[in-house]
Design an enzyme around this catalytic site. Sequence first.
Site, PDB file in Angstrom:
ATOM      1  N   ASP A  42      -8.571  -5.272  -6.332  1.00  0.00           N
ATOM      2  CA  ASP A  42      -8.254  -4.245  -5.339  1.00  0.00           C
ATOM      3  C   ASP A  42      -9.013  -2.967  -5.699  1.00  0.00           C
ATOM      4  O   ASP A  42      -8.755  -2.353  -6.738  1.00  0.00           O
ATOM      5  CB  ASP A  42      -6.744  -3.986  -5.330  1.00  0.00           C
ATOM      6  CG  ASP A  42      -6.289  -3.133  -4.150  1.00  0.00           C
ATOM      7  OD1 ASP A  42      -7.128  -2.411  -3.585  1.00  0.00           O
ATOM      8  OD2 ASP A  42      -5.095  -3.188  -3.817  1.00  0.00           O
ATOM      9  N   SER A  51       0.826  -1.182   0.000  1.00  0.00           N
ATOM     10  CA  SER A  51       0.000   0.000   0.000  1.00  0.00           C
ATOM     11  C   SER A  51       0.882   1.261   0.000  1.00  0.00           C
ATOM     12  O   SER A  51       1.726   1.424  -0.886  1.00  0.00           O
ATOM     13  CB  SER A  51      -0.967  -0.047   1.185  1.00  0.00           C
ATOM     14  OG  SER A  51      -2.057   0.795   1.004  1.00  0.00           O
ATOM     15  N   HIS A  66      -7.339  -5.805  -1.535  1.00  0.00           N
ATOM     16  CA  HIS A  66      -6.141  -5.146  -0.998  1.00  0.00           C
ATOM     17  C   HIS A  66      -5.522  -6.042   0.081  1.00  0.00           C
ATOM     18  O   HIS A  66      -5.609  -5.748   1.282  1.00  0.00           O
ATOM     19  CB  HIS A  66      -6.567  -3.794  -0.428  1.00  0.00           C
ATOM     20  CG  HIS A  66      -5.470  -2.790  -0.266  1.00  0.00           C
ATOM     21  ND1 HIS A  66      -4.736  -2.306  -1.316  1.00  0.00           N
ATOM     22  CD2 HIS A  66      -4.994  -2.151   0.838  1.00  0.00           C
ATOM     23  CE1 HIS A  66      -3.869  -1.418  -0.875  1.00  0.00           C
ATOM     24  NE2 HIS A  66      -3.994  -1.318   0.444  1.00  0.00           N
TER      25      HIS A  66
END
Length: 656
Positions: free
Chosen positions: A309, A203, A340
Amino acid sequence: MPTRMRFTTWRPLATAATAALTATLLTPSAAHGTPRESAPRESRPVHSYDTAVREAVWVDTGLDGDGDGSTDRVAVDIVRPREPAEQGRKVPVIMEASPYYSCCGRGNESQRKSYDAQGDVVSMPLYYDNYFVPRGYAFVAVDLAGTSRSDGCVDVGGRSDVRSAKAVVDWLNGRGRAYTTRTGTTRATAGWTNGRTGMIGKSWDGTIANGVAATGVEGLETIVPISAISSWYDYYFAKGAPLYDSGPDWLSQYVNSPEARARCGAVQRRLAEGAPRTGDWTPLWTERDHLRNAGKVRASVFLVHGMQDLNVRMQHVGPWWKALGRNGVARKIWLSQTGHVDPFDFRRATWVKTLHRWFDHELMGYDNGIDREPMADIERHPDQWVTSKVWPPRGTDAVRLNTAQGSRPGVGTLGLRPGKGTETFTDDPRQSETDWAARIDLTTPDKAGFVTRPLTRDLRLAGSSEVTVSATPTTPTAHLSAVLVDLGPATIRDYADAAEGITTLPDRTCWGPSTSGDSSCYQETRARNADVDATIVSRGWADLGNHADDLAGRPLTPGKRYTITLDLAATDHVIPAGHRLALIVAGTDKDLIDPPADTPSLTLDLSRTFVRVPLTGGAAAFARATAGAHAGASAAAELTGVRDPRTARRLPEESR
């Protein structure tokens, strides 16, 4: 200026350098001259984790982001094996730079750092230190400027964020300054490392790895960006269409330390002013666009992303991957069916083994063959993986598929023949992509759908698609969504569930030694699946006001026709024989983009509305897959898909 060489395969290390690296990583008996049968092919856990050196330094970034008159220092926590330094040997570094270590935690269990009375790290999030330090690596965890124990301010992908981590790479390579305390003058050196650094992170952390690599900094040998951003504009907008109801100032405020929140008001204002909700490109986005600097990347890249995602979307994969390829960067890629989610939580044992081999090859110089293995691993079904020698596969070409009217309004056809006719729909912000797909064979006022006949052969899409839309709006503002759908029964990971395709189990597995303060044991997971009749393959969005300029919008003239191309996210998906491929064109995609100021109706000119789809085998493959196919009777009922996508999340809300 000298021209830097580009490589289309892995860069061979100099023989002498490889020999020197290997010598530092032998087992204790080999290091003292005991004969070996052959050179080792992997680093082994020969060093004590319990007695590893744990220390903290503060690296000077050279910036004064908080405007206090002193350059900012970022906190760097280090865990490294004691034995190599005592024997005069140097080790490579695995590094993660993050804003999350104190505010939000890392990993599926949201771990945070903890410290002893001397300020040295006791518990380091994730397993990297437990697993790799005994194998002869140092693990370095950097608190981005403005977070945890660091000075400065978070600027969400800007100069401060990237410089926070780059300065540490420079220091590891003898080019920067560091101190033993946050405010003191006693210098700290990194004589224990050979400077060879690999960055990893998921991320925001992976985004920092992308940004540092895009500076071309020497000593950064490889990066492993997981679910990472390649351009911050694309995180917030899609050709002017807003993906979130706030901008980077919200993120900065969320992760800034309490001290930074008190002193970083000027940075907050610059972030808010530099990222207007109009969706227009500004200099703020240029500074945060790593794609424009892909030509500077020296490090190899092992990229991991979930094809579903909806936080850091797959749009961040296609352009970055292509740009790295043009630059001759050595690349590897994993694409999962998850949202994610970290690979440690969807393919744990294989991931740890592969990551170990990757770092051994890139940082220690082991000839373990990973550079000669397939470039891509793709999750075709839950826990079922296939490989591709290169990605996208050779022979994959963009094929134009045209839209045409069908027998019922809003239920059209998709194929190689020239398109014709018109279709009209009205934006309904209450409807989502899953609603549209469920009613693909029904006339509804909120979408236009175009469907192939059932395929007679499998058809593989691999890469990024584009949808060109010619539309006449009834209002001065209008947003567009385009969605590719696989119509047919399948079992997929339930990416719309809160855990985005995994279920966390009570049992734990351990990945390296533990100490009383730092366990290497983590809860196991398994795939969380859903049985569906329709699978979303790829998505894209745009503000029709950006028809003339991707970087700036303008009001529309009702009744005037406009043409715009929507960039659909990269994917790798096989549509099985018997299934159909559908293109949906609609307005607001509920919870994935924000609605426009008006409620437009849009009329599509189907002779100018089409999709370019990356098909392995090109147009011939599509022709074969549709040859002899019969239209049949389309369903008169709704199809089953995953639940509606959850409201779009901003990075800190997702700690996995």
